[in-house]
Motif scaffolding. Structure first.
Motif, PDB file in Angstrom:
ATOM      1  N   ASN A  66       0.826  -1.202   0.000  1.00 42.71           N
ATOM      2  CA  ASN A  66       0.000   0.000   0.000  1.00 42.71           C
ATOM      3  C   ASN A  66       0.865   1.259   0.000  1.00 42.71           C
ATOM      4  O   ASN A  66       1.987   1.265   0.519  1.00 42.71           O
ATOM      5  N   PRO A  84      -4.490   2.094  -1.692  1.00 46.84           N
ATOM      6  CA  PRO A  84      -4.220   0.648  -1.683  1.00 46.84           C
ATOM      7  C   PRO A  84      -3.252   0.231  -2.777  1.00 46.84           C
ATOM      8  O   PRO A  84      -3.057   0.941  -3.769  1.00 46.84           O
ATOM      9  N   GLY A  87      -4.291  -3.943  -7.499  1.00 46.39           N
ATOM     10  CA  GLY A  87      -4.957  -5.234  -7.394  1.00 46.39           C
ATOM     11  C   GLY A  87      -5.612  -5.500  -6.062  1.00 46.39           C
ATOM     12  O   GLY A  87      -6.224  -6.556  -5.863  1.00 46.39           O
ATOM     13  N   SER A  88      -5.537  -4.554  -5.134  1.00 44.07           N
ATOM     14  CA  SER A  88      -6.133  -4.734  -3.810  1.00 44.07           C
ATOM     15  C   SER A  88      -7.651  -4.622  -3.897  1.00 44.07           C
ATOM     16  O   SER A  88      -8.202  -3.955  -4.770  1.00 44.07           O
ATOM     17  N   ASN A  89      -8.336  -5.289  -2.949  1.00 44.52           N
ATOM     18  CA  ASN A  89      -9.793  -5.141  -2.877  1.00 44.52           C
ATOM     19  C   ASN A  89     -10.212  -4.014  -1.946  1.00 44.52           C
ATOM     20  O   ASN A  89     -11.403  -3.820  -1.695  1.00 44.52           O
ATOM     21  N   LEU A  90      -9.231  -3.269  -1.428  1.00 42.55           N
ATOM     22  CA  LEU A  90      -9.537  -2.112  -0.605  1.00 42.55           C
ATOM     23  C   LEU A  90      -9.963  -0.944  -1.480  1.00 42.55           C
ATOM     24  O   LEU A  90      -9.496  -0.792  -2.612  1.00 42.55           O
ATOM     25  N   LYS A  91     -10.834  -0.101  -0.949  1.00 40.16           N
ATOM     26  CA  LYS A  91     -11.262   1.074  -1.692  1.00 40.16           C
ATOM     27  C   LYS A  91     -10.158   2.130  -1.698  1.00 40.16           C
ATOM     28  O   LYS A  91      -9.318   2.175  -0.801  1.00 40.16           O
ATOM     29  N   ASN A  92     -10.177   2.963  -2.715  1.00 38.69           N
ATOM     30  CA  ASN A  92      -9.204   4.043  -2.845  1.00 38.69           C
ATOM     31  C   ASN A  92      -9.923   5.385  -2.679  1.00 38.69           C
ATOM     32  O   ASN A  92     -10.904   5.643  -3.383  1.00 38.69           O
ATOM     33  N   LYS A 108      -9.845  -1.410   9.080  1.00 39.72           N
ATOM     34  CA  LYS A 108     -10.393  -0.193   8.472  1.00 39.72           C
ATOM     35  C   LYS A 108     -11.188   0.571   9.534  1.00 39.72           C
ATOM     36  O   LYS A 108     -12.171   0.062  10.063  1.00 39.72           O
ATOM     37  N   GLU A 112     -13.106   5.051   4.302  1.00 39.53           N
ATOM     38  CA  GLU A 112     -12.550   4.323   3.167  1.00 39.53           C
ATOM     39  C   GLU A 112     -13.267   4.761   1.890  1.00 39.53           C
ATOM     40  O   GLU A 112     -14.491   4.867   1.845  1.00 39.53           O
TER      41      GLU A 112
END
Length: 294
Positions: A66, A84, A87-92, A108, A112
């Motif tokens: 990250n 993030p 390829g991360s599933n976290l929101k940007n 989190k 987010e």
């Protein structure tokens, strides 16, 4: 002769292993600096994840890559904002996150996909979070200074009387959740009521970095000075710590202290040099040169 060849082969293997272990790292930017909870590693949030310095060597931390901003270490891990990894599933953007295992897993805490806080500080033991919010979001209805004492569940806006413009640097007191120091273009400001009112402690100087040590003393850096000021807020006593020789147009951007060794401090500069001292600034060792460390 066979014994000699075997010995030479052994030496070559040792040298190769040593070279591989001492990995070169390149820092595209530095958005914080801190020690691990054990004090054994210096942690730097680079563009592609955390890097760590320990026992004279750099390595990439084995965790998602990250892009951390507003990175602050505390007694049991770190808090951060940022973006993030690919390829991360976290929101940007990340909003605000916390980790207790060097970023392998993130908790989190909120916002987010809404906010990226470059201006953020967290109390080392109190875990009081202060952010300078640039634009409204779902928890903060305006720009300005906000704080949370419950891990970002709720937020309060500080009145910030005496504070004008966006801070250059901020640091929260390690144990007193109501005390915060702010560095600006016009001086060093201190608030003891959660940022509602600021008083000027050092006027008419540019403050490039400010940091509350683990025992509550304040370290202050200015591009106008070749020293760090170490201030006891109770007695107002000041000690000068000589800095290493920096480029004329460079200045200290971040300061941190080893939580297990009070005399060990590390600084980063705007031109991406990093120096560490194990004797409270008497001697400095450069461990990153213009963003490159070996």
């Amino acid at each position: 002769m066979r014994k000699l060849i075997t010995f030479i082969s052994f030496v070559i293997v040792v040298l190769l292993v040593s070279a591989c272990g001492n990995k070169q790292i390149v820092l595209e930017h530095i958005h914080g600096i801190g020690y691990s909870s054990s004090g054994k590693q210096i942690l730097i949030p680079a563009h592609n994840g955390l890097v760590a310095y320990s026992e004279g060597k750099w390595q990439n931390v084995d965790a998602p890559k990250n892009d951390y901003m507003g990175f602050v270490t505390v007694d049991n891990g770190f808090y951060s904002s940022g973006h993030p990894a690919a390829g991360s599933n976290l929101k940007n953007p990340l909003g605000i996150v916390k980790s207790e295992d060097l970023g392998k897993t993130l908790t989190k805490l909120g916002l987010e996909g809404e906010s990226d806080f470059h201006g953020m500080t967290v109390g080392f033991k109190s875990h009081a979070i202060y952010v300078f919010n640039a634009q409204p979001n779902s928890k903060m209805k305006s720009a300005g200074l906000f704080y949370s004492t419950d891990d970002a569940k709720t937020w309060n806006q500080s009145a910030a009387a005496g504070l004008s413009g966006e801070p250059i640097t901020m640091s929260a007191h390690p144990t007193d959740a109501k005390t915060i120091a702010v560095g600006s273009k016009t001086g060093l400001l201190i608030s003891t009521d959660s940022g509602n009112r600021f008083d000027t402690l050092l006027p008419q100087i540019i403050v490039s970095a400010v940091y509350f040590s683990k025992n509550g003393e304040l370290f202050v850096a200015s591009p106008q000075s070749a020293t760090l000021k170490q201030i006891n807020l109770d007695t107002k006593g000041t000690k000068e710590i000589k800095l290493p020789s920096l480029d004329k147009d460079d200045a200290v951007s971040y300061i941190d202290q080893n939580p297990t060794a009070e005399s060990e401090i590390t600084i980063a500069t705007f031109k991406k040099d990093i120096y560490t001292s194990k004797d409270a600034g008497t001697n400095w060792t450069r461990i990153v040169d213009k963003g490159t460390g070996n």
